[in-house]
Design a protein around this motif. Structure first.
Motif, short mmCIF file in Angstrom:
data_model
loop_
_atom_site.label_atom_id
_atom_site.label_comp_id
_atom_site.label_asym_id
_atom_site.label_seq_id
_atom_site.Cartn_x
_atom_site.Cartn_y
_atom_site.Cartn_z
N UNK A 135 0.84 -1.13 -0.11
CA UNK A 135 -0.03 0.02 -0.15
C UNK A 135 0.77 1.15 -0.02
N UNK A 136 1.97 1.11 0.72
CA UNK A 136 2.78 2.43 0.65
C UNK A 136 3.44 2.65 -0.48
N UNK A 137 3.76 1.58 -1.40
CA UNK A 137 4.23 1.63 -2.81
C UNK A 137 2.98 2.25 -3.69
N UNK A 138 1.79 2.16 -3.35
CA UNK A 138 0.84 2.47 -4.40
C UNK A 138 -0.04 3.73 -3.74
N UNK A 139 0.88 4.70 -2.96
CA UNK A 139 0.50 5.63 -2.13
C UNK A 139 -0.47 6.47 -3.12
N UNK A 140 -1.58 6.47 -3.41
CA UNK A 140 -2.32 7.36 -4.31
C UNK A 140 -3.78 7.47 -3.63
N UNK A 141 -4.76 8.09 -4.50
CA UNK A 141 -6.16 8.29 -4.08
C UNK A 141 -6.86 6.83 -3.94
N UNK A 142 -6.19 5.98 -4.63
CA UNK A 142 -6.89 4.68 -4.58
C UNK A 142 -6.98 4.04 -3.33
N UNK A 143 -5.99 4.26 -2.40
CA UNK A 143 -6.03 3.55 -1.08
C UNK A 143 -6.51 4.39 -0.25
N UNK A 144 -7.43 3.83 0.50
CA UNK A 144 -8.09 4.56 1.66
C UNK A 144 -8.16 3.69 3.00
N UNK A 145 -7.73 3.98 3.78
CA UNK A 145 -7.72 3.43 5.21
C UNK A 145 -9.03 3.65 6.05
N UNK A 146 -9.73 2.70 6.47
CA UNK A 146 -10.85 2.97 7.23
C UNK A 146 -10.75 3.68 8.54
N UNK A 147 -9.41 3.30 8.88
CA UNK A 147 -8.94 3.96 10.45
C UNK A 147 -8.97 5.59 10.13
N UNK A 148 -8.67 6.03 8.96
CA UNK A 148 -8.69 7.59 8.78
C UNK A 148 -9.89 8.07 9.22
N UNK A 149 -10.99 7.51 9.42
CA UNK A 149 -12.32 8.04 9.64
C UNK A 149 -12.20 8.29 11.17
N UNK A 150 -11.50 7.86 11.97
CA UNK A 150 -11.63 8.03 13.16
C UNK A 150 -10.59 9.09 13.91
N UNK A 151 -11.01 9.53 15.22
CA UNK A 151 -9.95 10.55 15.90
C UNK A 151 -8.88 9.72 16.66
N UNK A 152 -7.70 9.62 16.02
CA UNK A 152 -6.67 8.68 16.52
C UNK A 152 -6.50 8.86 18.24
N UNK A 153 -6.83 10.05 18.72
CA UNK A 153 -6.76 10.30 20.16
C UNK A 153 -7.72 9.62 20.89
N UNK A 154 -8.76 8.92 20.38
CA UNK A 154 -9.67 8.08 20.91
C UNK A 154 -9.29 6.61 21.09
N UNK A 155 -8.49 6.35 20.19
CA UNK A 155 -7.84 4.77 20.03
C UNK A 155 -7.19 4.26 21.35
N UNK A 156 -7.33 3.13 21.45
CA UNK A 156 -6.50 2.43 22.50
C UNK A 156 -4.88 2.16 21.97
N UNK A 157 -3.98 2.75 22.58
CA UNK A 157 -2.58 2.82 22.43
C UNK A 157 -2.03 1.51 22.63
N UNK A 158 -0.92 1.27 21.93
CA UNK A 158 -0.22 0.06 22.15
C UNK A 158 1.30 0.24 21.68
N UNK A 159 2.19 0.24 22.70
CA UNK A 159 3.75 0.31 22.24
C UNK A 159 4.13 -0.83 21.72
#
Length: 301
Positions: free
Chosen positions: A94-118
């Motif tokens: 996906x990084x090699x194809x970094x264009x408008x074609x690739x859409x991450x579902x997680x981009x819909x969310x506010x990252x500050x509300x997610x559960x963190x994991x180191x």
């Protein structure tokens, strides 16, 4: 390694050479996990051509793009994927194809509300579909993305999204009622790996996984012994296998607990990183969630 690099090269080359989609053709949409495939299907309906890369029981943490996937990816106008490094082996693609074609579902969310994991590559727990409110946000996000791609179908996409979001709200209400039949002191969920943290946070469960957030890490003898002691101390009645994770780890945990004169049942199979078989109730997001909650509550009562 050479084969993996070849696949990456083919993806990049094919995408750069792909001709523009004709205006009278349906949108070609590719999805990664079964959860996302089901989500996009509910919104796109018959107005898109939809193909999912992963099938029932497939572990996205370990999934590798095959040469056959290259054709599917190359034919896509949009590719929906989870993001947050869930599809670990596909991240490079996906990084090699970094264009408008690739859409991450997680981009819909506010990252500050997610559960963190180191301990995970993205620094977040990627199992976001186990929070129904997140999945409602993802529903509208997908509808907006499809509407931008095919403006003439906007009304249909938005209507489908509104109907599906309402079904998800009803699902949350019904599952909350079911969970509330289980006393709070019995809400301890022990599974093969840490896929259920969002579920636990939403429904008041303490969640303990034998493996970490990613199934790429394996549980050792010390992990089994530590968790068996936890189960005995907390008088946990049942533990659970997962459809996309080999059951031998949970069977080893059960054996360790039973060897210490404390009986623990295997309470059933849960769907974690993949839905059930296509065409079955568990093959849908809503059916999967209902199955999981009923299985958990019935086994722990």
């Amino acid at each position: 390694m050479k084969k993996h690099l070849l696949i990456l090269s083919l993806v990049v080359f094919t995408f750069s050479c792909k001709s523009e989609k004709k205006s009278n053709d349906k949108l070609n949409v590719i999805t990664t996990t079964t959860m996302i495939t089901d989500l996009v299907k509910n919104i796109g309906g018959g107005d898109i051509n939809l193909q999912g890369l992963m099938g029932s029981g497939v572990d996205p943490h370990l999934y590798k793009a095959s040469e056959g996937d290259v054709t599917k990816l190359a034919s896509a106008d949009i590719i929906f994927y989870n993001g947050l490094h869930l599809e670990g082996k596909l991240v490079e693609v996906f990084e090699k194809m970094k264009t408008q074609k690739t859409v991450a579902i997680s981009d819909a969310l506010d990252k500050s509300t997610l559960i963190g994991s180191e301990y995970f590559a993205s620094n977040y727990d990627p199992h976001i579909w186990f929070n129904i409110d997140y999945w409602i946000q993802a529903t509208h996000f997908v509808a907006n993305t499809l509407s931008e791609a095919v403006p003439e179908k906007r009304e249909a996409f938005q209507l489908n999204a509104a109907k599906y979001a309402e079904q998800l709200k009803n699902l949350k209400t019904n599952l909350t009622t079911t969970v509330n039949t289980l006393p709070k002191d019995k809400r301890i969920l022990v599974t093969a790996h840490d896929a259920f943290n969002y579920f636990g946070k939403a429904f008041g469960f303490e969640v303990v996984g034998l493996q970490g957030i990613s199934t790429a890490t394996e549980a050792g003898v010390q992990d089994v012994q530590k968790l068996s002691a936890f189960i005995i101390e907390n008088k946990v009645k049942a533990i659970f296998i997962e459809s996309s994770v080999p059951k031998r780890t949970i069977e080893a945990l059960q054996a360790a607990v039973n060897s210490k004169n404390h009986h623990v049942e295997i309470g059933g199979e849960l769907f974690s990183d993949a839905l059930g078989t296509s065409g079955t109730k568990e093959g849908t997001y809503i059916g999967m969630f209902e199955h999981n909650v009923n299985t958990i509550v019935n086994a722990l009562k």
